[in-house]
Design an enzyme around this catalytic site. Structure first.
Site, PDB file in Angstrom:
ATOM      1  N   CYS A 276       0.808  -1.219   0.000  1.00 37.79           N
ATOM      2  CA  CYS A 276       0.000   0.000   0.000  1.00 37.79           C
ATOM      3  C   CYS A 276       0.845   1.274   0.000  1.00 37.79           C
ATOM      4  O   CYS A 276       0.620   2.195  -0.793  1.00 37.79           O
ATOM      5  CB  CYS A 276      -0.966  -0.019   1.178  1.00 37.79           C
ATOM      6  SG  CYS A 276      -0.200  -0.030   2.820  1.00 37.79           S
TER       7      CYS A 276
ATOM      8  N   HIS B 240      -2.553   0.662   6.915  1.00 43.65           N
ATOM      9  CA  HIS B 240      -2.949   0.655   5.504  1.00 43.65           C
ATOM     10  C   HIS B 240      -3.191   2.076   5.050  1.00 43.65           C
ATOM     11  O   HIS B 240      -3.651   2.934   5.823  1.00 43.65           O
ATOM     12  CB  HIS B 240      -4.206  -0.190   5.307  1.00 43.65           C
ATOM     13  CG  HIS B 240      -4.590  -0.367   3.860  1.00 43.65           C
ATOM     14  ND1 HIS B 240      -3.748  -0.957   2.931  1.00 43.65           N
ATOM     15  CD2 HIS B 240      -5.715  -0.022   3.178  1.00 43.65           C
ATOM     16  CE1 HIS B 240      -4.347  -0.978   1.752  1.00 43.65           C
ATOM     17  NE2 HIS B 240      -5.534  -0.412   1.869  1.00 43.65           N
TER      18      HIS B 240
ATOM     19  N   GLU C 152      -6.051   1.356  -4.429  1.00 47.04           N
ATOM     20  CA  GLU C 152      -5.253   0.805  -3.343  1.00 47.04           C
ATOM     21  C   GLU C 152      -4.548  -0.467  -3.759  1.00 47.04           C
ATOM     22  O   GLU C 152      -4.996  -1.206  -4.637  1.00 47.04           O
ATOM     23  CB  GLU C 152      -6.140   0.501  -2.133  1.00 47.04           C
ATOM     24  CG  GLU C 152      -7.190  -0.561  -2.394  1.00 47.04           C
ATOM     25  CD  GLU C 152      -7.995  -0.935  -1.166  1.00 47.04           C
ATOM     26  OE1 GLU C 152      -7.497  -0.772  -0.024  1.00 47.04           O
ATOM     27  OE2 GLU C 152      -9.144  -1.414  -1.341  1.00 47.04           O
TER      28      GLU C 152
END
Length: 277
Positions: A94, A153, A165
């Site tokens: 990420c 994240h 993402e």
């Protein structure tokens, strides 16, 4: 006979249409990723476009954290069995994707480090709480998830309740609906230009401390070079490390802690940084 010909023609036409639809599917997936709302800076829009270019690339744990921004092969995450093949997959995790996108947009390497570092980056110009939802967000803003001060994240907002993402091992970079439930922590907006007082750390596994002393409690570990904002510096405990000796320490407001100037790129006493009172 005419009936047979008609049926064959229909089957061929249907098959050709289905094949065309299958071939076009990736293009539609890419087209769904882009700047979906007005108002963002040119740099933020460029970051969105750079991230969207990676749609379909593998998520790979640790990917995108090489010496320079860009895809790399990943590592096995001991906590995730789905990461067993990540060392064979070229891609991003990420924060690796965010790093790549903003490097393409701004040049250089403005957002190294992991999701926590990016959420607390010195380039942050505005913060949004989880309670505010997506209402005030613009394309290019960074959404984050975590609790108790830990961010695990991060993703890039597109507008219209969508984000791009690198989500988890076994998946590819995708467009998703923004998840405001669970441990959504809020979002940040980056300044389009570099923030004054920013420097880069160097070295690996470098710790900050509660006080300007290596004997005080550790606060945060920088696994590798990271961009930080320095509020002020002062003379305090003398430290010898990496072949250098220095008594200058810098205060990092985003981390609420101190770091010896040995691990800040620049002279022993940093130019343009005020002395702490």
């Amino acid at each position: 006979m005419a009936t047979v010909v008609a049926v064959l023609t229909l089957m061929l036409t249907w098959g050709g249409t289905a094949a065309a639809a299958t071939a076009a599917a990736p293009a539609r997936a890419v087209a769904s990723c882009g700047v979906l709302a007005p108002g963002a800076s040119a740099a933020a829009e460029a970051a969105v476009r750079a991230a969207c270019e990676q749609i379909g690339v593998w998520y790979t744990w640790g990917g995108g954290h090489g010496p320079q921004p860009g895809p790399t092969y990943g590592q096995v995450d001991p906590t995730d069995p789905d990461s067993a093949h990540d060392p064979e997959r070229l891609g991003f995790d990420c924060s690796g994707l965010v790093r790549h996108a903003y490097a393409r947009a701004l040049g250089g390497d403005p957002l190294p480090g992991n999701a926590y570092h990016q959420f607390h980056a010195p380039q942050v110009s505005q913060r949004f709480t989880a309670a505010q939802g997506t209402g005030p967000l613009l394309p290019g803003d960074l959404l984050a998830w975590g609790s108790g001060g830990s961010i695990h994240h991060i993703a890039i907002y597109l507008g219209a309740g969508k984000m791009v993402e690198a989500r988890e091992s076994g998946t590819r970079i995708m467009v998703s609906d923004v998840r405001l439930n669970g441990d959504y922590a809020g979002a940040v907006r980056l300044a389009p230009a570099a923030t004054p007082g920013t420097f880069s750390t160097w070295g690996t596994d470098v710790w900050t401390h509660e006080e300007p002393s290596v004997g005080s409690p550790r606060v945060h570990r920088f696994p590798g070079p990271t961009t930080v904002r320095i509020d002020c510096q002062k003379h305090a405990e003398k430290v010898t490390a990496e072949g250098y000796t220095n008594d200058a320490w810098s205060y990092l407001p985003e981390y609420g802690s101190w770091i010896t100037n040995i691990y800040i790129k620049g002279p022993a006493w940093l130019d343009g940084v005020r002395t702490c009172s």
